[in-house]
Write an enzyme that holds these catalytic residues in place. Structure first.
Site, PDB file in Angstrom:
ATOM      1  N   GLY A  46       0.773  -1.083  -0.015  1.00 58.49           N
ATOM      2  CA  GLY A  46      -0.063  -0.005   0.062  1.00 58.49           C
ATOM      3  C   GLY A  46       0.837   1.285  -0.089  1.00 58.49           C
ATOM      4  O   GLY A  46       2.066   1.124   0.181  1.00 58.49           O
ATOM      5  N   GLN A  51       3.116   9.804   1.850  1.00 55.60           N
ATOM      6  CA  GLN A  51       4.340   9.201   1.478  1.00 55.60           C
ATOM      7  C   GLN A  51       4.992   9.663   0.216  1.00 55.60           C
ATOM      8  O   GLN A  51       6.209   9.713   0.031  1.00 55.60           O
ATOM      9  CB  GLN A  51       4.066   7.821   1.678  1.00 55.60           C
ATOM     10  CG  GLN A  51       3.688   7.309   2.801  1.00 55.60           C
ATOM     11  CD  GLN A  51       3.701   5.521   2.724  1.00 55.60           C
ATOM     12  OE1 GLN A  51       2.559   5.082   2.195  1.00 55.60           O
ATOM     13  NE2 GLN A  51       4.713   4.900   2.896  1.00 55.60           N
ATOM     14  N   CYS A  89       7.068  -0.741   5.995  1.00 60.73           N
ATOM     15  CA  CYS A  89       6.500   0.500   5.427  1.00 60.73           C
ATOM     16  C   CYS A  89       7.538   1.117   4.319  1.00 60.73           C
ATOM     17  O   CYS A  89       8.545   0.969   4.455  1.00 60.73           O
ATOM     18  CB  CYS A  89       6.126   1.555   6.373  1.00 60.73           C
ATOM     19  SG  CYS A  89       5.756   2.909   5.972  1.00 60.73           S
ATOM     20  N   LEU A  90       7.234   1.630   3.140  1.00 65.53           N
ATOM     21  CA  LEU A  90       7.910   2.136   2.013  1.00 65.53           C
ATOM     22  C   LEU A  90       8.586   3.345   2.583  1.00 65.53           C
ATOM     23  O   LEU A  90       9.944   3.550   2.083  1.00 65.53           O
ATOM     24  CB  LEU A  90       7.369   2.257   1.065  1.00 65.53           C
ATOM     25  CG  LEU A  90       6.617   1.127   0.003  1.00 65.53           C
ATOM     26  CD1 LEU A  90       5.930   1.454  -1.149  1.00 65.53           C
ATOM     27  CD2 LEU A  90       7.723   0.143  -0.171  1.00 65.53           C
ATOM     28  N   HIS A 131      -3.150   0.419   8.185  1.00 64.99           N
ATOM     29  CA  HIS A 131      -1.689   1.069   8.052  1.00 64.99           C
ATOM     30  C   HIS A 131      -1.770   2.184   7.064  1.00 64.99           C
ATOM     31  O   HIS A 131      -1.257   3.540   7.626  1.00 64.99           O
ATOM     32  CB  HIS A 131      -0.596   0.106   7.690  1.00 64.99           C
ATOM     33  CG  HIS A 131       0.487   0.525   7.434  1.00 64.99           C
ATOM     34  ND1 HIS A 131       1.664  -0.005   7.898  1.00 64.99           N
ATOM     35  CD2 HIS A 131       0.945   1.511   6.480  1.00 64.99           C
ATOM     36  CE1 HIS A 131       2.770   0.571   7.707  1.00 64.99           C
ATOM     37  NE2 HIS A 131       2.464   1.658   6.740  1.00 64.99           N
ATOM     38  N   GLU A 132      -2.474   2.275   5.837  1.00 61.08           N
ATOM     39  CA  GLU A 132      -2.633   3.426   4.968  1.00 61.08           C
ATOM     40  C   GLU A 132      -3.390   4.583   5.542  1.00 61.08           C
ATOM     41  O   GLU A 132      -2.773   5.574   5.402  1.00 61.08           O
ATOM     42  CB  GLU A 132      -2.878   2.650   3.520  1.00 61.08           C
ATOM     43  CG  GLU A 132      -2.201   1.638   3.094  1.00 61.08           C
ATOM     44  CD  GLU A 132      -0.709   1.925   3.006  1.00 61.08           C
ATOM     45  OE1 GLU A 132      -0.081   3.192   2.785  1.00 61.08           O
ATOM     46  OE2 GLU A 132       0.185   1.005   3.169  1.00 61.08           O
ATOM     47  N   HIS A 135      -1.705   6.593   7.888  1.00 58.55           N
ATOM     48  CA  HIS A 135      -0.743   7.610   7.202  1.00 58.55           C
ATOM     49  C   HIS A 135      -1.485   8.997   6.865  1.00 58.55           C
ATOM     50  O   HIS A 135      -1.017  10.042   6.967  1.00 58.55           O
ATOM     51  CB  HIS A 135      -0.334   7.255   5.853  1.00 58.55           C
ATOM     52  CG  HIS A 135       0.931   6.336   5.973  1.00 58.55           C
ATOM     53  ND1 HIS A 135       2.149   6.683   6.455  1.00 58.55           N
ATOM     54  CD2 HIS A 135       1.404   5.053   5.503  1.00 58.55           C
ATOM     55  CE1 HIS A 135       3.188   5.888   6.334  1.00 58.55           C
ATOM     56  NE2 HIS A 135       2.481   4.696   5.977  1.00 58.55           N
TER      57      HIS A 135
HETATM   58 ZN    ZN Z   1       3.455   2.906   5.604  1.00 59.67          ZN
END
Ligand code: ZN
Length: 161
Positions: A46, A51, A89-90, A131-132, A135
């Site tokens: 995701g 991000q 996480c990216l 999670h997303e 963010h």
């Molecule tokens: Zn993340």
């Protein structure tokens, strides 16, 4: 099409709250499309707009039917029952934590054409949505760790570079 640069922890933009998308402009569609491509290229599960430096309520999620865009996503319902999945996480490459979250969620959002969609997710997909959407509110997965572990992991992360 463009691949977007992913902002890495502790970039302060990751702590800001994203704004609701009010209108489905060509710019928003392009951003959403580029986010999906960027997520795929980086093999992420995701990706959320903050991000890539955009404070808009947009997430891309890898579903069973491929990469999908969710605009203004909202969790309508969370199960009391929880599960623990390992998350990465990216924006924090190399960090993986087992995190406890609801096992099932119901999410309401708009698709890239502005049509309302409802999706029920369970298992790993439910974790990814939580999670997303976190963010979009400036919340990171490390915030779900108990404090001593969190401090220790951040110290290790900062000194790794
Ligand atoms: Zn993340």
């Amino acid at each position: 099409m463009a691949f977007l640069e992913i902002k890495k922890y502790p970039n302060p933009i990751l702590r800001k709250k994203a704004q609701e998308v009010k209108e489905m402009t060509p710019e928003i569609k392009r951003l959403a499309f580029d986010m999906a491509e960027t997520m795929k290229k980086n093999k992420g599960a995701g990706l959320a707009a903050p991000q890539v430096g955009e404070l808009q309520r947009i997430i891309a999620v890898q579903t069973n039917e491929g990469a999908k865009i969710f605009i203004n996503p909202e969790i309508l319902k969370k199960s009391k029952e929880t599960q623990i999945n390992e998350e990465g996480c990216l924006s924090a490459p190399g960090l993986f934590f087992k995190i406890k979250r609801s096992k099932e969620v119901e999410v309401k959002a708009l698709d890239e054409n502005g049509s309302e969609i409802n999706i029920s997710a369970s298992g790993l997909l439910a974790t990814v949505f939580q999670h997303e959407i976190d963010h979009l509110n400036g919340v990171l997965f490390i915030d779900h760790l108990a404090l001593p572990k969190k401090i220790w992991e951040i110290i290790k992360y900062r000194f790794k570079k």
